[in-house]
Design an enzyme around this catalytic site. Structure first.
Site, PDB file in Angstrom:
ATOM      1  N   HIS A 172      -4.625 -14.224  11.098  1.00  0.00           N
ATOM      2  CA  HIS A 172      -3.881 -12.841  10.640  1.00  0.00           C
ATOM      3  C   HIS A 172      -4.177 -11.838  11.364  1.00  0.00           C
ATOM      4  CE1 HIS A 172      -1.287 -16.227   8.308  1.00  0.00           C
ATOM      5  NE2 HIS A 172      -1.887 -15.919   8.065  1.00  0.00           N
ATOM      6  N   PRO A 209       1.093  -1.641  -0.064  1.00  0.00           N
ATOM      7  CA  PRO A 209       0.493  -0.516  -0.091  1.00  0.00           C
ATOM      8  C   PRO A 209       0.829   1.105   0.390  1.00  0.00           C
ATOM      9  CG  PRO A 209      -0.699  -1.143   2.058  1.00  0.00           C
ATOM     10  CD  PRO A 209       0.452  -1.772   1.231  1.00  0.00           C
ATOM     11  N   GLU A 210       0.551   1.939  -0.792  1.00  0.00           N
ATOM     12  CA  GLU A 210       1.362   3.405  -0.776  1.00  0.00           C
ATOM     13  C   GLU A 210      -0.165   4.140  -0.800  1.00  0.00           C
ATOM     14  OE1 GLU A 210       3.580   3.596  -4.645  1.00  0.00           O
ATOM     15  OE2 GLU A 210       4.375   1.727  -4.455  1.00  0.00           O
ATOM     16  N   ARG A 249       1.802 -10.484   6.128  1.00  0.00           N
ATOM     17  CA  ARG A 249       3.397 -10.638   6.528  1.00  0.00           C
ATOM     18  C   ARG A 249       3.658  -9.879   7.920  1.00  0.00           C
ATOM     19  NH1 ARG A 249       6.630  -9.884   1.054  1.00  0.00           N
ATOM     20  NH2 ARG A 249       8.090  -9.896   2.379  1.00  0.00           N
ATOM     21  N   ARG A 309      22.623  15.537  -4.417  1.00  0.00           N
ATOM     22  CA  ARG A 309      22.484  14.393  -4.141  1.00  0.00           C
ATOM     23  C   ARG A 309      22.642  13.234  -5.268  1.00  0.00           C
ATOM     24  NH1 ARG A 309      18.770  14.013  -0.079  1.00  0.00           N
ATOM     25  NH2 ARG A 309      19.535  11.504   0.020  1.00  0.00           N
TER      26      ARG A 309
END
Ligand SMILES: [Zn+2]
Length: 291
Positions: free
Chosen positions: A113, A2-3, A133, A172
């Site tokens: 879970h 998920p973003e 997970r 950078r």
């Protein structure tokens, strides 16, 4: 994984299920790295509390409780936060899925879970946090406590500004794509959205960040906002395990331009999309549109 868009979609859909409701029961699994606050303590402390607001900071959700404390939630890699009334085959185990008739939908029964189940005094739908997970996180923060995980985050990607990114990228030497994925640089951009934004901006993912021009950073910032907002509108991406709180799938992955489209034609110029590995992650780009 998920973003930002998936977390924002989750926030918008879970907000009405949490805000204004008093927590009457809390079910957890045993102590593990999933819990930044001991689960027994967490359960004891939030029972009887009501959630007043649900905010998003980068990929974190922060539920403000009526006693000034906050419940911090992070979906990690495979976290799913959803209503007990959601039904989706994506929530079922592979064996369970295989046993279903094609197209069949079935309600979800909490399994091993499902690390957090919140029941409410009004007896309505429960809120469940499942994470196969266990890279997700739950923590109870004291009033005014700034969690170190939040303190490290850069500006939220939905508010990305070219001038700010340009200044902070000077000197950078990392690749621009890698810098976009750095949560301390910009909070909430993940792999799919970085590739898509760089394609819209016409900038190659491998370019040294410190050499990207001011004008290009303006286009990247605009691209980042555009892909994130469009994805939120489409309900997020469901390439991996993401399921919206009502059990629906996001549809953004169907619209992606270059991400995971190696060998397919670029939607702008028809050149063949290429893949390159940057810091152990795939980057996808058009060799003709991106410089
Ligand atoms: Zn192209």
């Amino acid at each position: 994984m998920p973003e930002l868009p998936e977390v924002e979609v989750t926030r918008r859909r879970i907000e009405p299920l949490l805000v204004g409701r008093t927590i009457a029961s809390v079910r957890t699994t045993g102590p593990s790295y999933f819990y930044l606050t001991d689960p027994a303590l967490l359960a004891r402390e939030i029972r009887g509390r009501a959630v007043q607001r649900l905010e998003r900071i980068g990929k974190y959700l922060l539920g403000a409780l009526d006693d000034g404390r906050s419940l911090l939630l992070h979906l990690g890699m495979t976290g799913q936060l959803f209503s007990s009334e959601a039904s989706s085959v994506r929530l079922l185990s592979a064996a369970h899925r295989a046993a279903l008739e094609p197209g069949a939908q079935r309600g979800f029964v909490p399994d091993e879970h499902t690390h957090l189940v919140l029941g409410f005094r009004d007896g309505g739908p429960r809120v469940q946090f499942r994470d196969v997970r266990k890279f997700g996180k739950v923590a109870l923060l004291a009033a005014g406590e700034q969690h170190p995980r939040l303190a490290r985050l850069g500006a939220d990607a939905l508010g990305a500004q070219g001038g700010d990114l340009f200044e902070r990228s000077r000197g950078r030497v990392v690749a621009v794509k890698q810098l976009l994925l750095d949560q301390a640089f910009l909070a909430g951009v993940g792999n799919i959205y970085a590739d898509e934004a760089l394609h819209l901006a016409g900038v190659r993912p491998t370019r040294r960040a410190g050499r990207v021009t001011r004008e290009e950073w303006d286009r990247i910032a605009q691209g980042v906002r555009q892909v994130l907002l469009r994805s939120i509108e489409a309900g997020g991406s469901s390439i991996d395990d993401f399921v919206a709180p009502d059990g629906s799938d996001g549809a953004y992955q169907l619209e992606r331009r270059v991400y995971a489209r190696t060998g397919e034609p670029c939607p702008s110029c028809s050149a063949v999309v290429r893949r390159v590995v940057l810091a152990q992650r795939s980057a996808h780009y058009c060799p003709r549109c991106q410089h």
